[in-house]
Design an enzyme around this catalytic site. Structure first.
Site, mmCIF file in Angstrom:
data_model
loop_
_atom_site.group_PDB
_atom_site.id
_atom_site.type_symbol
_atom_site.label_atom_id
_atom_site.label_comp_id
_atom_site.label_asym_id
_atom_site.label_seq_id
_atom_site.Cartn_x
_atom_site.Cartn_y
_atom_site.Cartn_z
ATOM 1 N N MET B 89 0.819 -1.188 0.000
ATOM 2 C CA MET B 89 0.000 0.000 0.000
ATOM 3 C C MET B 89 0.861 1.248 0.000
ATOM 4 O O MET B 89 1.931 1.280 0.598
ATOM 5 C CB MET B 89 -0.881 -0.013 1.240
ATOM 6 N N CYS B 90 0.364 2.265 -0.689
ATOM 7 C CA CYS B 90 1.061 3.541 -0.681
ATOM 8 C C CYS B 90 0.225 4.555 0.087
ATOM 9 O O CYS B 90 -0.799 4.984 -0.380
ATOM 10 C CB CYS B 90 1.269 4.003 -2.117
ATOM 11 N N VAL B 91 0.684 4.862 1.293
ATOM 12 C CA VAL B 91 -0.056 5.835 2.084
ATOM 13 C C VAL B 91 0.938 6.862 2.630
ATOM 14 O O VAL B 91 2.000 6.513 3.146
ATOM 15 C CB VAL B 91 -0.900 5.150 3.192
#
Ligand SMILES: [Zn+2]
Ligand SMILES: [Zn+2]
Ligand SMILES: [Zn+2]
Ligand SMILES: [Zn+2]
Ligand SMILES: [Zn+2]
Ligand SMILES: [Zn+2]
Lengths: 728, 153
Positions: B89-91
């Protein structure tokens, strides 16, 4: 044999081939010697002047010239003295020519009609005074008899204090007014200091000049270069090379070095640049910080942070700050203040929000934003940023979302000294990295930075080679090692191509090949391409495998790839074969020079060891073997250039300039091969004076050919007249 | 690292006693406070509504100086999550330049939840999903719902 005597004998052998002009073995007059008690003449034969009497006390200067009215003297050499600001401090000045007094009188009047300079023109009609100084040479070929070397003697209280003798007899380099009296913009001591330090340096003359301080000299020298070349060509044609003087030996006893004497003409490929040492880089930052601190009346730590935020653009910072100080501070991470000066505090009931420790007596810290954490967490956080992430200028407060920048003062309070040191190193780095015109020298362990005005957009017109004080020469555009004459983009493409095609090309750079005649395996263990088969004695060229006897003749074309006509390569397969052959032709030569440069260096290292042994066995001086170092360096530098000429040629589309380029390439190639071959001779032969002189001549010839090639390619590049086979 | 234990225990206590709406947290192994199981309800109003998504949150030994790692264990079709077994995930908050030692796991969880409501197509890991999200929202919602039904039960 003393070094001086050895040198002199070399000089004699070199400049007086086939004729012994001197039979005595004494050296030039040297520092501390008295002037000979002999008469000179002024204005008329009866008017005798005895300098040993006349200048017994005080300062005086003797300038020796080959002959009155000779082009070099009249056009620039003596006029240089007449115009020089420090002439009045030089004491009595005499110009001495091997002429009768009527000639010297007429000449003096033509140069200084008013006689205001006070310079006196003396004749030495039979060269007896000059010979006594041992500063005469056999000028029969040009002047019809013995002549004086060009020299300058500084005399104090009747004794020689310093001497400047042109190494090639008639050149105009070390005896110019600039060299003797000092350049006009610097105090007179500068020249002697520079000469002394230059004497300690080694290596081939580099085409680079740190030209900022040299400008006046460059102009001065280039103004006279054409006449000077004429003189040189007439006087020094012993090997038919019309070469300039080729000494690269330091001559501490004489107080000058020929290298320094090389007139440095500004060429298109010379780039203006400056070398900065770590302390210079620090001082520049400190100055800017002080200035901003004064003008904006803010703390130095904050001034530093602001400057870094503005990438050291002081003008823009001040302008913006004057407009909207609050916003500027906020953006730079210097938001509103909540507490006083930074200090460690123990606050009752404090719990650190990072580690959740709350023991009593826990020291804590907060920057001006008021976000308080324990000292251990700060240490850990800062250690990680500085050591692991190499961050310094942009370390933020550890609070989530807080953009406050850690200042140097707070940091020094929180971390150990080794981290502080690293932090300040990193800060210094950001100064260099933030500035487009500054770059680090990429040499390992070198801490210098280079300033150069060349911009990215200039790189298709110029190849900005710079030389650090650590001697590393690199391209300011792409930081790779010097790749003149090839432009950066070409280099990038070429290296990528070589990497992609490495499998195909591998066999070619192999160190063994088969003799084209008897097929026995031959290993290459020197830089030279002239191979002789041990078995059948067949002589061939390592590069093209052709007969060596054909090389060095007018139809030598080892460097040129013969493009096959289109009809021969009709089908796709043939075309691709031709294109591979073409690539391999250039790659072969490229790789060969790279490899040869290494082998030449090996040979030098081996030779150097033997030379040391020979030195102790034969009593030769260390200075006397330095010519090998010069030769080795010339080979390295020239091969580096040659190497890139092949990448250059690979991408070059043929036009009317290509031939000139290939001719220059060929000339340099041949010169380098010839030097390499001499250089590989056994040590016993190397120690022979004759070969030594040949090597010195060839060394300087190689350096000269290299400069010619680079000047030509750089001019055409600057004018955008090369055409390329691909778009850059 | 003792300090790290104390901080993690405190955060774990906070999230378990007072969990954000739609999120439950438990330890993978009671003996190891570094690996957390997260179950996240698909937020109402998003195409993920009705789905239950499992995530694994791993706290590095250097936590909280280094950010936690979080991955979807349940497949999810979302512009900012790789549609594979990694579920990377890219957060924003987990990016090294954004993470601060005082940033909290709670913020990571709410940021993840927020990402399900509002994808950031410019930071996409799944180009196909991002493209549909930007240019054909109806199609995107439909497809995301289908995958949710298929995997997030
Ligand atoms: Zn703490
Ligand atoms: Zn803060
Ligand atoms: Zn350097
Ligand atoms: Zn470059
Ligand atoms: Zn053979
Ligand atoms: Zn050849």
């Amino acid at each position: 044999m003393s070094p001086t005597a050895a040198l002199r004998s070399i000089t004699l052998r070199r400049f007086q081939p086939g004729r012994t002009f001197h039979s005595s073995s004494r050296a030039f007059i040297k520092v501390g010697d008295k002037l000979p008690n002999l008469d000179l003449v002024e204005s008329s034969p009866g008017n005798k002047v005895n300098l040993s009497e006349e200048i017994k006390s005080g300062k005086s200067l003797l300038i020796g010239v080959p002959a009155a009215f000779s082009p070099g003297c009249s056009n620039s050499h003596i006029p240089g003295y007449l115009k020089h600001k420090s002439l009045k401090n030089a004491g009595q000045v005499f110009v001495i020519a091997v002429n009768d007094p009527f000639v010297t009188k007429a000449w003096g009047e033509s140069l200084d009609p008013s006689g205001n300079s006070g310079i006196r023109f003396l004749g030495d009609p039979t060269a007896k005074f000059t010979k006594a100084l041992d500063l005469a040479f056999d000028g029969t070929a040009i002047f019809g008899g013995p002549r004086s070397k060009r020299y300058a003697l500084e005399i104090e209280d009747g004794k020689v204090k310093a001497l400047h003798v042109e190494p090639d007899n008639t050149g105009i380099a070390v005896s110019t007014a600039e060299k003797v009296l000092g350049s006009s913009d610097k105090p007179a001591t500068r020249s002697s200091k520079r000469l002394a330090s230059a004497a300690a340096k080694e290596g081939p003359p580099t085409p680079l000049t740190t030209s900022t301080p040299m400008d006046s000299e460059d102009e001065f020298m280039s103004g006279m270069s054409s006449e000077e070349d004429d003189v040189l060509q007439e006087s020094d044609n012993d090997d038919g090379s019309a070469d300039d003087f080729g000494f690269d030996e330091p001559e501490p006893e004489l107080g000058f070095s020929q290298k320094d004497a090389m007139p440095k003409k500004k060429k298109t490929f010379d780039i203006n640049f400056k070398v900065y040492h770590p302390e210079d880089i620090q001082a520049q930052q400190d100055d800017l910080i002080d200035e901003v601190n004064m003008i904006l009346d803010i703390r130095k730590e904050d001034a530093a942070i602001l400057l870094r935020h503005f990438r050291w653009n002081k003008e823009r910072l001040i302008e913006d700050y004057m407009d909207r100080p609050k916003k500027v501070l906020e953006d730079a991470g210097l938001g509103p203040s909540a507490t006083g000066p930074p200090k460690l505090e123990v606050i009752p009931g404090f719990m650190c929000d990072i580690c959740c420790e709350d023991e009593s007596g826990l020291q804590s810290f907060a920057m001006k934003c008021g976000h308080r954490y324990c000292i251990n967490c700060y240490k850990h956080y800062l250690g990680q940023k500085i050591k692991e992430e190499g961050e310094a200028a942009r370390i933020q407060c550890p609070a989530d979302g807080c953009k406050r920048i850690m200042d140097a003062k707070s940091l020094d309070l929180l971390v150990t000294t080794d981290l502080q040191q690293r932090y300040h190193e990193l800060l210094t780095r950001t100064y260099v990295e933030d500035k487009e015109q500054l770059k680090w020298c990429p040499a390992p362990d070198c801490e210098n930075a280079i300033e150069c005005g060349i911009k990215k957009k200039d790189l298709d017109r110029v190849v900005p080679t710079v030389a650090c004080d650590c001697k590393h020469r690199f391209c300011f555009g792409c930081i790779l090692a010097d790749h003149q004459p090839a432009p950066c983009e070409l280099v990038k493409r070429w290296l990528k191509k070589c990497a992609d095609d490495s499998e195909t090309a591998n066999w070619i750079s192999a160190n063994t090949k088969e003799c084209p005649k008897c097929n026995s395996t031959i290993e290459k263990n020197g830089g030279c391409n002239h191979m002789t088969c041990r078995k059948c004695k067949h002589e061939f060229c390592w590069m093209c495998m052709g007969l060596w006897s054909e090389h060095g003749t007018s139809w030598y074309n080892c460097n040129r790839f013969e493009e096959k006509s289109g009809s021969e390569a009709r089908d796709a397969q043939a075309k691709s074969r031709v294109s591979l052959e073409r690539y391999l032709h250039y790659y072969n030569r490229y790789a060969n020079h790279e490899q040869s440069a290494k082998l030449d260096k090996d040979i030098y290292n081996k030779t150097e060891k033997k030379m040391i042994q020979l030195q102790s066995a034969s009593g030769m001086s260390w200075i006397e073997v330095q010519y090998l170092n010069s030769a080795s360096q010339a080979l390295q530098t020239c091969r580096q250039t040659l190497k890139w000429t092949y990448a250059f040629a690979f991408y070059l589309a043929r036009n009317n300039l290509t031939e000139m380029f290939e001719d220059n390439q060929k000339d340099l190639e041949m010169a380098v091969e010839a030097l390499s071959e001499m250089f590989e001779k056994p040590v016993t032969e190397l120690a022979e004076p004759k070969l030594k002189v040949e090597i010195m001549d060839k060394t300087s010839y190689c350096n000269k050919r290299r400069v010619i090639l680079l000047a030509d390619t750089a001019d055409n590049l600057a004018n955008g007249v090369w055409s390329w086979s691909i778009n850059f | 690292m003792a300090s790290s234990q104390k901080r993690i225990s405190k955060e774990l206590a906070e999230v378990t006693t007072n969990p954000p709406a739609g999120i439950t947290v438990s330890l993978v192994d009671e003996a190891n406070v570094h690996n957390w199981n997260i179950v996240m309800d698909g937020p109402e109003g998003s195409p993920y509504a009705g789905g239950k998504f499992k995530l694994l949150l791993v706290l590095p030994t250097d936590y909280p100086f280094k950010p936690p790692k979080i991955n979807f264990k349940t497949r999810i079709w979302h512009p900012n999550v790789t549609f594979d077994e990694h579920g990377s995930m890219c957060v924003g908050i987990l990016k090294p330049e954004a993470w601060k030692p005082s940033s909290k796991i709670m913020s990571v969880l709410t940021a993840t939840q927020q990402l399900l409501i509002e994808p950031v197509p410019d930071d996409a890991l799944e180009a196909n999903a991002a493209e549909k999200f930007k240019n054909n929202r109806a199609e995107f919602n439909k497809e995301a719902k289908e995958w949710t039904k298929k995997y997030a039960k």
